[in-house]
Structures are given as C-alpha cells and as structure tokens.
Design an enzyme around this catalytic site. Structure first.
Site, mmCIF file in Angstrom:
data_model
loop_
_atom_site.group_PDB
_atom_site.id
_atom_site.type_symbol
_atom_site.label_atom_id
_atom_site.label_comp_id
_atom_site.label_asym_id
_atom_site.label_seq_id
_atom_site.Cartn_x
_atom_site.Cartn_y
_atom_site.Cartn_z
ATOM 1 N N ASN A 3 -2.385 11.503 5.336
ATOM 2 C CA ASN A 3 -1.615 12.574 4.716
ATOM 3 C C ASN A 3 -1.838 12.564 3.200
ATOM 4 O O ASN A 3 -2.746 11.915 2.700
ATOM 5 C CB ASN A 3 -0.134 12.407 5.083
ATOM 6 C CG ASN A 3 0.575 13.730 5.255
ATOM 7 O OD1 ASN A 3 0.501 14.597 4.388
ATOM 8 N ND2 ASN A 3 1.266 13.897 6.371
ATOM 9 N N ASP A 41 -12.028 -2.596 -4.586
ATOM 10 C CA ASP A 41 -12.956 -3.495 -5.272
ATOM 11 C C ASP A 41 -13.628 -4.373 -4.221
ATOM 12 O O ASP A 41 -14.850 -4.469 -4.164
ATOM 13 C CB ASP A 41 -12.210 -4.356 -6.293
ATOM 14 C CG ASP A 41 -11.619 -3.541 -7.425
ATOM 15 O OD1 ASP A 41 -10.791 -2.649 -7.145
ATOM 16 O OD2 ASP A 41 -11.973 -3.788 -8.598
ATOM 17 N N HIS A 45 -5.386 -10.262 -10.456
ATOM 18 C CA HIS A 45 -5.605 -10.724 -11.827
ATOM 19 C C HIS A 45 -4.979 -12.101 -12.014
ATOM 20 O O HIS A 45 -4.041 -12.468 -11.291
ATOM 21 C CB HIS A 45 -4.983 -9.737 -12.816
ATOM 22 C CG HIS A 45 -5.580 -8.363 -12.752
ATOM 23 N ND1 HIS A 45 -6.691 -7.991 -13.472
ATOM 24 C CD2 HIS A 45 -5.232 -7.274 -12.025
ATOM 25 C CE1 HIS A 45 -6.999 -6.740 -13.205
ATOM 26 N NE2 HIS A 45 -6.123 -6.272 -12.323
ATOM 27 N N ALA A 101 8.016 2.929 6.857
ATOM 28 C CA ALA A 101 7.919 3.602 5.563
ATOM 29 C C ALA A 101 8.430 2.709 4.433
ATOM 30 O O ALA A 101 9.423 2.003 4.573
ATOM 31 C CB ALA A 101 8.715 4.906 5.595
#
Length: 217
Positions: free
Chosen positions: A83, A91, A113, A167
C-alpha cells in the site's frame, strides 16, 4: 575489498563511497520517477521497477509513493502487494517471499550505526583516513505474510512464512512461521491455526466460500 563487498560481509563501510553514492542516486531518481506516475500507467511503472529493484516477481503491485535506498539489494517474490508509502532502506540484502501483503507506511531498514556518538561522527579506515562509517544486516521475510499499517522491520530480522504482524509494530527480533505478532517491541502473541479460518466467522464470511487448502499447507 570494495565498499559493496564490505556491506555484504557485514562489516563497517563508508556510505559516502563514490560507487555507493552512484547506486543510491540512481535508485533515488527512479523513486521520483515512479512517484510521479499515475496508477494506471502500468507499463511505465513496470519498466521503472525493473530498473530499480533487484528482482520483482510477476503479478506484483506497489501503490506508491515508494522509497528504496539502493533498490538493487532487494528481491521480491510473486504477487506482492504494498500500500502507500513503502520504504525499504536496503543497504544490506532484503528478501520478501511470494504472496505478501503490506499495509500503508511499512518500513524495512538494514543499516546500523555505532552506538557511541564520537564513533558515529568518524572512525579511522585501514588506510588511516577519517570517515563516517556504518554497517548493515540483511532482512528476510517469508511467503504469505501480512503486515498491518506502519510496521517497521529492523536490521537483521528474519520473519517466517505466513506471519501476521500487527499495525504499528516494531520488529526487532526473528518471528517464527505461522505467528501472529505485534507490539513495540514486536512479540509473538500466538500461533495462527485453523481456528483462524474465515469458515469459523460466518457473520463475516456471509455467502462466500473458502478455497480448498493448497497442497503442502
């Protein structure tokens, strides 16, 4: 080893490397091209996705807008549906099986990171150069999965076949096949069983019928 090889090896790499920047620029421009199409421009959309995504199975549909970081590191199986606002920061490798359905605002991320601020700012490469470095972990999603709206899948996660992710979930760890999982962080709520069949919900099934189960599942 070049920076692309370092990504695949799961070690620190420099995202500002010229080759990587060229890969990302191509993908970002193709994202813009796709996002400027109309929904019924199916041939144009298919052509863009063929240039953008490493592999995109037949019968798939992506509503758009989309945001792929590399694109070339993503492989998607057959009959995929996504959707609005699909984001895949690939990456590292991202694989998605057949017959998956994503609600709006699904995000998949692979880069990580350093935790320490000074190390995020810069580190020394093997040649002694001071550069900002990061690393990435692949994400693998099985076949037959349904992700609700605004699901985020974090680096290094594997989600098995036929899973439902509720959700707003943030998936930080692996989810086994045939699981309903939800939450922040996402946790397995229970197994998905035959009791979940629409046959057991006649008030919703109405005068429709459930198809015969496919062999093997």
């Amino acid at each position: 080893m070049n920076e692309e090889g370092k990504i695949q090896a799961g070690i620190l790499f420099c995202p500002a490397d010229p080759q990587l920047r060229a890969f990302k620029l191509k993908a970002h421009n193709l994202n813009v091209d796709y996002n400027q199409t109309h929904e019924d421009e199916t041939e144009k959309r298919a052509r863009i996705l063929s240039e953008l995504i490493g592999e995109f199975g037949e019968g798939g549909f992506i509503q758009g807008p989309i945001a792929f970081h590399y694109g070339k590191h993503t492989r998607i199986g057959k009959k995929f549906f996504a959707n609005f606002n699909l984001t895949i920061q690939d990456d590292a490798e991202v694989t998605i099986g057949d017959n998956c359905m994503f609600g709006p605002n699904v995000t998949i991320v692979t880069p990580l990171h350093p935790m320490l601020a000074d190390e995020r700012k810069a580190m020394l490469t093997a040649s002694g150069e001071e550069k900002a470095l990061c690393y990435a972990k692949p994400v693998h999603i099985g076949s037959g999965c349904w992700f609700g709206a605004s699901v985020t899948v974090c680096p290094g996660v594997t989600i098995g076949d036929r899973c439902v992710i509720g959700a707003g979930s943030v998936v930080t760890r692996d989810i086994p096949s045939d699981s309903f999982a939800a939450g922040v962080p996402c946790k397995v709520i229970r197994a998905i069983t035959e009791q979940d069949s629409m046959k057991n919900k006649p008030e919703i099934l109405a005068d429709n019928r459930v198809l015969p189960r496919e062999s093997g599942r």
